[in-house]
Design a protein around this motif. Structure first.
Motif: not given
Length: 439
Positions: A288-295, A317-326
């Motif tokens: 999460s420390e890496e991916v959350l910042t990108l998200e 937001t981007c959940q549960p991963f950066v390539n899904h935009a909500i």
């Protein structure tokens, strides 16, 4: 960062490990297990082969990142959308200082951490590079993985379209190396701005100073013509060699797969300086420390661009991963959600592989709630749209990420009353301890 870590420690939010840990795979394994269990930052005080303690997962939650800039955790998009304007503020953002206490050391004196099973070598994962455009002198902060080769050489992944990549290419055309410094344990606000979607001509370090609320102390490097934040724990000074590419990888990256061996940029290390009692910041890739910042960076970019083009944009937001935009909206007219979905592709052509649009009554940070809206408000043959043969992620030679899926999970327009969510009266007032003796 040191002050922020101390604050976390004082209030009991920092987990301290005094047992010796091996940086060859063991530290990453302990970090992975502890993050899944508790999600707290961890300080390893006894790392085999080095005198430096290692701190990790410092910025691994939305709440901790929000605390850094003093905002509510649910207001990130709006705040990050103002970063560029903050960078244009008045007053001097920097103050020059002298630091005579710096200690020189070798690259191999630092913690050399091997993370994933097939990683080719130890990697530096948390370092943000600071460099200047060879033509304009505008500064940039950015993250790039760096593979340890020896005390004099790192090999770095410079991805297409990143600002540092453009700087390197400009310098190469001039037949010159590009001077840069790697900041490990930089001031907390710079950690955020290094990933922020700022325009090419905005200096991320100036924005970090504005967010700090006071001038950022800067010191001269000893081996290159750059200034760096004086509060940075560890600074690796060097230069990117022109027209030189050497093999780097494989490496276990944030998507959960190995990036294969390939030619990447060569960084010649000219010197390493550390503060007294310096701590080494490590980021477990894919955590999460890496991916959350990108998200957060991607979400803020989408929010800013959509808000400039369409009404009723509430949050992204981007959940549960950066390539899904909500995207959360307040529908203004029939077809509004479809316009938002199509506009999102233009707003974020790299990451928005799947786009889901929901109403204001859906918790966009809860994937169960987003899926509930999709399953109860979306008619697949009418409200889902597949756009074929459309590229997204830039490093995708096999086209595995081509195509887009658009999902309208908003209430059918004009029938909003039929889709009013039920409520349980008094649910928010009940204390379980009054009834069962425990929460």
């Amino acid at each position: 960062m040191r002050d922020f870590v101390a604050r976390l420690h004082e209030r009991g939010d920092l987990m301290v490990v005094d047992k010796e840990v091996d940086p060859f795979h063991e530290l990453a394994a302990v970090t992975h297990a502890a993050q899944k269990r508790w999600g707290k930052p961890i300080l390893f005080t006894n790392v085999k082969g080095t005198k430096f303690p290692v701190v990790t997962n410092v910025y691994g939650s939305r709440e901790r990142l929000a605390e850094v800039i003093g905002i509510d955790a649910t207001d990130f998009c709006r705040q990050w959308s103002n970063l560029a304007n903050l960078g244009q503020g008045s007053g001097e953002p920097f103050v020059k200082v002298e630091d005579e206490q710096l200690i020189e050391c070798k690259l191999s004196d630092l913690p050399l951490i091997t993370y994933s099973d097939r990683d080719a070598a130890p990697y530096f994962t948390s370092a943000m590079f600071i460099a200047k455009d060879p033509e304009t002198g505008v500064g940039n902060l950015s993250y790039h993985r760096s593979m340890f080769v020896n005390d004099n050489e790192l090999r770095c992944r410079l991805a297409p379209r990143h600002h540092l990549t453009m700087y390197h290419e400009k310098a190469e055309k001039m037949g010159q190396p590009l001077e840069a410094a790697m900041l490990i344990g930089a001031p907390a606000t710079s950690f955020l701005t290094a990933a922020a979607p700022l325009p090419y001509d905005v200096d991320e370090l100036e924005v970090a100073a504005r967010l700090k609320g006071s001038p950022l102390p800067m010191r001269k490097c000893r081996h290159i013509d750059l200034e760096v934040p004086a509060e940075t724990e560890i600074v690796i000074e060097g230069r990117f060699l022109p027209n030189e590419r050497r093999l780097e990888g494989p490496f276990g990256e944030f998507m959960g797969y190995y990036v294969p061996e390939g030619p990447n940029a060569v960084f010649e290390v000219l010197g390493v300086t550390v503060r007294p009692n310096a701590m080494f910041h490590s980021i477990l890739c894919g955590s999460s420390e890496e991916v959350l910042t990108l998200e957060l960076s991607v979400s803020a970019n989408i929010f800013q661009r959509l808000s400039a083009a369409l009404p009723g944009i509430l949050n992204v937001t981007c959940q549960p991963f950066v390539n899904h935009a909500i995207v959360q909206i307040d529908p203004q007219f029939e077809g509004h959600a479809r316009q938002v979905m199509l506009a999102t592709i233009g707003a974020e052509p790299i990451w928005a592989k799947i786009i889901t649009v929901v109403d204001a009554d859906v918790d966009i940070y809860d994937m169960d709630d987003v899926m509930w809206a999709t399953l109860t408000r979306c008619r697949p043959d009418k409200d889902m749209l597949i756009i074929p043969e459309t590229p997204s992620f830039y490093r995708d030679e096999q086209k595995d990420h081509w195509g887009r899926l658009l999902v309208d999970a908003t209430k059918p327009f004009g029938r909003e009353k039929e889709f009013e969510r039920k409520k349980i009266r008094l649910a928010d007032k009940i204390k379980l301890s009054d009834w069962f003796g425990t929460e």
